[in-house]
Design a protein around this motif. Structure first.
Motif, mmCIF file in Angstrom:
data_model
loop_
_atom_site.group_PDB
_atom_site.id
_atom_site.type_symbol
_atom_site.label_atom_id
_atom_site.label_comp_id
_atom_site.label_asym_id
_atom_site.label_seq_id
_atom_site.Cartn_x
_atom_site.Cartn_y
_atom_site.Cartn_z
ATOM 1 N N THR A 94 0.964 4.072 -2.968
ATOM 2 C CA THR A 94 0.593 5.442 -2.605
ATOM 3 C C THR A 94 1.635 6.432 -3.104
ATOM 4 N N ARG A 141 0.838 -1.204 0.000
ATOM 5 C CA ARG A 141 0.000 0.000 0.000
ATOM 6 C C ARG A 141 0.876 1.258 0.000
ATOM 7 N N LYS A 142 1.960 1.215 0.772
ATOM 8 C CA LYS A 142 2.850 2.371 0.877
ATOM 9 C C LYS A 142 3.503 2.674 -0.470
ATOM 10 N N THR A 181 -4.947 6.397 -5.217
ATOM 11 C CA THR A 181 -5.979 7.136 -4.486
ATOM 12 C C THR A 181 -7.001 6.208 -3.819
#
Length: 320
Positions: free
Chosen positions: A82, A78-79, A87
């Motif tokens: 991102t 996820r990091k 989004t």
């Protein structure tokens, strides 16, 4: 505990797919990663560096890719997504694992190093909104070009069975492993380093012959002069089942690497045998066999195909 839950989730998900009768054959195709293989654009890759996943992670992410209809091969945390402008994340992430060395003390001042499984969560590109998919495709094209530059693009054999058979027999010759054909048994003898096979005409087709020959060749990789696995265990024992699992997985990897498209019956039968080995002597789940067997099967198939370890990884920094 986390690692057990991770492997339990993999096993139960695959078992559910089998019970549903789902067509899960295509996820077997990208298992073997080799510098002598053509570049596979659909194989799961790490977003961080472009490397193809190996072993159990590759198998698992291939399954999820097919199950969910994903079109892009990149998986990332996820990091990391991102940072690339993500989004929104849709659906659940997948657990993947890696082996890490950790230092422990066992009641003494002295430390010792052991390997432990570490896990983390990743999302496929198709689960992520807000990213530039054209950049992802361009990156995949660059990785393919690098692969061609480093390793060349081998000529594919038109018949996967004959291609597999040729690779296996070349390896047997190089290792001076005797192949005796005729009779009604297919087996490998570690004592005399010999494979016995029925005649080609005794099999229902050439593919079945090639799969069986590849299976026995994978057993032969376990000889003390090669990968040194424990062979010759009692039929029906846990150790026997694990070695059979390695040979069957290795055979599937070899056939897939040479272009075989598995049908549902073969795949389901194979996975049932695999999940049947996920039991200990008390009948309890033995989830540790998942990465254990996948890793050893990959080494067996790799040895036969002409590489023991991939020494040059194809890397590319993460996109800006």
């Amino acid at each position: 505990m986390k690692q057990v839950k991770h492997f339990e989730h993999i096993a139960t998900t695959l078992e559910a797919a089998i019970k549903d009768g789902r067509d899960i054959a295509p996820w077997m195709n990208p298992w073997v990663q080799s510098q002598i293989q053509p570049f596979n654009p659909s194989a799961p890759r790490k977003l961080s560096n472009g490397k193809q996943y190996l072993g159990m992670n590759d198998l698992w992410l291939c399954f999820l890719t097919y199950q969910n209809g994903y079109k892009m091969p990149f998986w990332g945390t996820r990091k990391h997504w991102t940072k690339l402008g993500a989004t929104k994340f849709n659906g659940s992430p997948a657990w993947v694992y890696w082996w890490a060395k950790v230092k422990i003390k066992e009641g003494t001042p002295e430390e010792k190093e052991i390997f432990m499984v570490k896990t983390y969560k990743v999302f496929n590109a198709d689960q992520v909104e807000g990213i530039d998919r054209d950049k992802l495709q361009a990156r995949l094209d660059r990785l393919a070009a690098k692969n061609a530059e480093l390793n060349g693009v081998p000529v594919d054999h038109k018949d996967p069975a004959l291609a597999t058979e040729s690779t296996v027999k070349d390896w047997l010759d190089s290792e001076s492993i005797k192949l005796v054909e005729g009779g009604n048994r297919a087996c490998y003898s570690k004592m005399i380093d010999e494979i016995r096979m029925p005649l080609v005409g005794q099999f229902k087709d050439r593919a079945e012959y090639a799969r069986t020959l590849a299976h026995e060749a994978c057993h032969a990789t376990g000889h003390d002069t090669r990968l040194s696995r424990e062979l010759g265990n009692k039929f029906g024992s846990k150790k026997y089942a694990r070695e059979e699992l390695i040979a069957e997985m290795g055979s599937a990897m070899l056939m897939a690497a040479h272009g075989e498209q598995f049908n549902e019956d073969q795949c389901v039968a194979y996975l049932k045998g695999w999940l049947g080995a996920l039991k200990d002597d008390k009948g309890d789940p033995d989830y540790g066999v998942l990465p254990w067997a996948a890793g050893r099967a990959g080494k067996a198939a790799g040895l036969i195909m002409g590489y023991a370890e991939v020494t040059e990884d194809i890397e590319e920094p993460a996109m800006a």
